[in-house]
Design a protein around this motif. Sequence first.
Motif, PDB file in Angstrom:
ATOM      1  N   LYS A 240     -34.490  37.817  -4.320  1.00 26.65           N
ATOM      2  CA  LYS A 240     -35.411  38.954  -4.377  1.00 26.65           C
ATOM      3  C   LYS A 240     -36.873  38.541  -4.221  1.00 26.65           C
ATOM      4  CE  LYS A 240     -32.537  41.854  -7.400  1.00 26.65           C
ATOM      5  NZ  LYS A 240     -32.441  42.501  -8.742  1.00 26.65           N
ATOM      6  N   LYS A 241     -37.112  37.226  -4.067  1.00 28.49           N
ATOM      7  CA  LYS A 241     -38.460  36.673  -3.951  1.00 28.49           C
ATOM      8  C   LYS A 241     -39.311  36.935  -5.192  1.00 28.49           C
ATOM      9  CE  LYS A 241     -38.511  37.180   1.105  1.00 28.49           C
ATOM     10  NZ  LYS A 241     -37.873  35.869   1.286  1.00 28.49           N
ATOM     11  N   HIS A 242     -38.637  37.063  -6.317  1.00 21.58           N
ATOM     12  CA  HIS A 242     -39.380  37.231  -7.572  1.00 21.58           C
ATOM     13  C   HIS A 242     -40.031  35.912  -7.980  1.00 21.58           C
ATOM     14  CE1 HIS A 242     -40.205  39.366 -11.400  1.00 21.58           C
ATOM     15  NE2 HIS A 242     -40.171  38.133 -11.900  1.00 21.58           N
ATOM     16  N   ILE A 243     -39.316  34.812  -7.756  1.00 24.88           N
ATOM     17  CA  ILE A 243     -39.840  33.486  -8.088  1.00 24.88           C
ATOM     18  C   ILE A 243     -40.638  32.967  -6.896  1.00 24.88           C
ATOM     19  CG2 ILE A 243     -39.218  31.098  -8.645  1.00 24.88           C
ATOM     20  CD1 ILE A 243     -36.706  32.278 -10.012  1.00 24.88           C
ATOM     21  N   ARG A 244     -41.887  32.648  -7.134  1.00 27.85           N
ATOM     22  CA  ARG A 244     -42.770  32.206  -6.051  1.00 27.85           C
ATOM     23  C   ARG A 244     -42.317  30.869  -5.490  1.00 27.85           C
ATOM     24  NH1 ARG A 244     -48.202  33.246  -4.580  1.00 27.85           N
ATOM     25  NH2 ARG A 244     -49.240  31.483  -3.570  1.00 27.85           N
ATOM     26  N   ARG A 245     -42.071  29.917  -6.384  1.00 25.22           N
ATOM     27  CA  ARG A 245     -41.593  28.607  -5.960  1.00 25.22           C
ATOM     28  C   ARG A 245     -41.162  27.797  -7.174  1.00 25.22           C
ATOM     29  NH1 ARG A 245     -45.251  23.990  -5.298  1.00 25.22           N
ATOM     30  NH2 ARG A 245     -47.195  24.299  -6.454  1.00 25.22           N
ATOM     31  N   PHE A 246     -40.585  26.622  -6.907  1.00 24.36           N
ATOM     32  CA  PHE A 246     -40.201  25.687  -7.948  1.00 24.36           C
ATOM     33  C   PHE A 246     -41.167  24.496  -7.875  1.00 24.36           C
ATOM     34  CE2 PHE A 246     -36.561  28.261  -7.107  1.00 24.36           C
ATOM     35  CZ  PHE A 246     -35.915  28.408  -8.329  1.00 24.36           C
ATOM     36  N   THR A 247     -41.615  24.040  -9.021  1.00 27.72           N
ATOM     37  CA  THR A 247     -42.710  23.068  -9.022  1.00 27.72           C
ATOM     38  C   THR A 247     -42.385  21.820  -9.835  1.00 27.72           C
ATOM     39  OG1 THR A 247     -43.781  23.824 -11.071  1.00 27.72           O
ATOM     40  CG2 THR A 247     -44.298  25.042  -9.054  1.00 27.72           C
ATOM     41  N   GLY A 248     -43.207  20.811  -9.606  1.00 31.22           N
ATOM     42  CA  GLY A 248     -43.279  19.661 -10.488  1.00 31.22           C
ATOM     43  C   GLY A 248     -44.485  19.880 -11.385  1.00 31.22           C
ATOM     44  N   ASN A 249     -45.284  18.825 -11.547  1.00 26.87           N
ATOM     45  CA  ASN A 249     -46.463  18.946 -12.400  1.00 26.87           C
ATOM     46  C   ASN A 249     -47.574  19.785 -11.766  1.00 26.87           C
ATOM     47  OD1 ASN A 249     -46.440  16.297 -10.811  1.00 26.87           O
ATOM     48  ND2 ASN A 249     -48.608  16.538 -11.220  1.00 26.87           N
ATOM     49  N   ASP A 250     -47.423  20.156 -10.485  1.00 29.70           N
ATOM     50  CA  ASP A 250     -48.462  20.932  -9.812  1.00 29.70           C
ATOM     51  C   ASP A 250     -48.493  22.389 -10.261  1.00 29.70           C
ATOM     52  OD1 ASP A 250     -45.965  21.035  -8.621  1.00 29.70           O
ATOM     53  OD2 ASP A 250     -46.731  21.421  -6.617  1.00 29.70           O
ATOM     54  N   TYR A 251     -47.615  22.776 -11.179  1.00 30.46           N
ATOM     55  CA  TYR A 251     -47.671  24.149 -11.693  1.00 30.46           C
ATOM     56  C   TYR A 251     -49.020  24.436 -12.346  1.00 30.46           C
ATOM     57  CZ  TYR A 251     -47.153  22.776 -16.640  1.00 30.46           C
ATOM     58  OH  TYR A 251     -47.353  22.264 -17.899  1.00 30.46           O
ATOM     59  N   THR A 252     -49.650  23.400 -12.882  1.00 35.44           N
ATOM     60  CA  THR A 252     -50.923  23.598 -13.591  1.00 35.44           C
ATOM     61  C   THR A 252     -52.012  24.110 -12.656  1.00 35.44           C
ATOM     62  OG1 THR A 252     -51.491  21.257 -13.281  1.00 35.44           O
ATOM     63  CG2 THR A 252     -50.371  21.858 -15.326  1.00 35.44           C
ATOM     64  N   SER A 253     -52.043  23.582 -11.432  1.00 33.19           N
ATOM     65  CA  SER A 253     -53.067  24.034 -10.487  1.00 33.19           C
ATOM     66  C   SER A 253     -52.763  25.448 -10.003  1.00 33.19           C
ATOM     67  CB  SER A 253     -53.175  23.065  -9.299  1.00 33.19           C
ATOM     68  OG  SER A 253     -51.953  22.971  -8.601  1.00 33.19           O
ATOM     69  N   ASP A 254     -51.482  25.783  -9.832  1.00 35.79           N
ATOM     70  CA  ASP A 254     -51.102  27.156  -9.437  1.00 35.79           C
ATOM     71  C   ASP A 254     -51.609  28.171 -10.456  1.00 35.79           C
ATOM     72  OD1 ASP A 254     -49.794  26.208  -7.230  1.00 35.79           O
ATOM     73  OD2 ASP A 254     -47.776  26.568  -7.970  1.00 35.79           O
ATOM     74  N   LEU A 255     -51.427  27.860 -11.733  1.00 36.68           N
ATOM     75  CA  LEU A 255     -51.851  28.774 -12.789  1.00 36.68           C
ATOM     76  C   LEU A 255     -53.366  28.810 -12.899  1.00 36.68           C
ATOM     77  CD1 LEU A 255     -50.810  30.656 -15.036  1.00 36.68           C
ATOM     78  CD2 LEU A 255     -50.831  28.687 -16.580  1.00 36.68           C
ATOM     79  N   ALA A 256     -53.993  27.653 -12.802  1.00 37.43           N
ATOM     80  CA  ALA A 256     -55.450  27.583 -12.925  1.00 37.43           C
ATOM     81  C   ALA A 256     -56.145  28.345 -11.799  1.00 37.43           C
ATOM     82  CB  ALA A 256     -55.903  26.124 -12.943  1.00 37.43           C
ATOM     83  N   LYS A 257     -55.564  28.285 -10.591  1.00 36.69           N
ATOM     84  CA  LYS A 257     -56.177  28.964  -9.438  1.00 36.69           C
ATOM     85  C   LYS A 257     -55.840  30.447  -9.382  1.00 36.69           C
ATOM     86  CE  LYS A 257     -54.409  26.161  -6.421  1.00 36.69           C
ATOM     87  NZ  LYS A 257     -54.030  25.488  -5.149  1.00 36.69           N
ATOM     88  N   GLY A 258     -54.881  30.878 -10.175  1.00 36.21           N
ATOM     89  CA  GLY A 258     -54.487  32.284 -10.158  1.00 36.21           C
ATOM     90  C   GLY A 258     -53.414  32.607  -9.146  1.00 36.21           C
ATOM     91  N   ASP A 259     -52.832  31.588  -8.498  1.00 39.25           N
ATOM     92  CA  ASP A 259     -51.754  31.836  -7.540  1.00 39.25           C
ATOM     93  C   ASP A 259     -50.501  32.366  -8.246  1.00 39.25           C
ATOM     94  OD1 ASP A 259     -53.350  30.996  -5.491  1.00 39.25           O
ATOM     95  OD2 ASP A 259     -52.551  28.959  -5.421  1.00 39.25           O
ATOM     96  N   VAL A 260     -50.316  31.961  -9.502  1.00 42.41           N
ATOM     97  CA  VAL A 260     -49.236  32.508 -10.314  1.00 42.41           C
ATOM     98  C   VAL A 260     -49.843  33.041 -11.612  1.00 42.41           C
ATOM     99  CG1 VAL A 260     -47.551  30.892  -9.367  1.00 42.41           C
ATOM    100  CG2 VAL A 260     -48.668  30.367 -11.525  1.00 42.41           C
TER     101      VAL A 260
END
Length: 392
Positions: A240-260
């Motif tokens: 359903k494309k609910h999950i944007r992607r699967f990450t390693g430690n780079d999840y922190t930058s996704d959250l910090a930038k507002g991408d997730v």
Amino acid sequence: MPEIAFSRRAALRGIGAAGLLVALAGCGVPSAYVPEGRRGGPDRSGRDRSVAFSNWPLYIDTDEEDEERRPTLEAFTRKTGIEVSYSEEINDNDEFFGKISPALMNRQDTGRDLVVITDWMAARYVRLGWVQEMDRAAQPNVAAHLDPQLRSPAFDEGRLHTVPWQSGITGIAYNRKALGREVKSVKDLWHPDLAGRVTLFSGLDESFALLMQGNGVDVTRWTEADFHRMCDQVEELVRKKHIRRFTGNDYTSDLAKGDVLACQAYSGDAIQLKADNPDIEFTVPEEGGELWSESMLIPNLARHKANAEALVDYYYDPEVAAELAAFVNYVCPVPAARDVLAASADKETAELAENPLLFPDGELRKRLAVARAVTSEERRSFARRWNTIAGL
């Protein structure tokens, strides 16, 4: 406080070197298994006052003016006369397994006296008999101060072969201001307003426990059916494309930038994320969160076993544990360190004693569980299914 660029729990990216272990395992005891009586060798600790210690990057206190200096290690040497050869060579559990497994399989010294690996990987070493039992009579601090909740994991009952270096919690981090609501449950991640704005960890061992807890599963005794039920749910969310992607430690930058807006996260990272952005919150879901550890162990044939045991015990002195906890900001496995921090004359340091992400309180502890590890028999098929879902 260390930078957040490196996450202590590096994501498992495929079966990798772990496949070697599976290949070794038959229906019974793995062919590389080493029985208890053949794990030790001549201990040179008495005449060679040294110890070789391998750890992860950014996982120990350093001097503010000289990052090459490590105050607690220097204090250990002054106290004991034991010189520490410290290496930040562990960047991934599987990668490090591949580096030292040839020596262990061939019953050779690895050149390391003490290593720190995540408990799901430590479980493999224990099953293979590649780890020496520590002499707890020589470790009074460990006996007195080890967190009761970490004393007897399923893979190492009684913690005979391993001792936690630091612990952490897998929970959910989210941007409360941007989302406009609280996240209290794993099920909250699947709300329509988060479609395409959620990430999960790519590593099987990093991901599964929290997701199963969201289904009400007791992760200390989860089953194959629990695993496949969880995978069915995640597979549908990916479709359903609910999950944007699967990450390693780079999840922190996704959250910090507002991408997730919300993601699986580690408690230690969350402290730094919130320091950089007060809108970032970390929650342990109502259904529970995973309490995990990265533990010290002594490989077979280590040349300085007694020196390594002394170093382990030194870090369980509450004064030393407090100094380390104040720097790395993960869950301290020495609860008595809390009182040390609380008594600090420095206000910022004293406040750390009240941080539940360093010292979980009673209510939080009720929601934390140490998950049963994936067994060698389960790993091949489970990893194949999970990696297909995560696109690895």
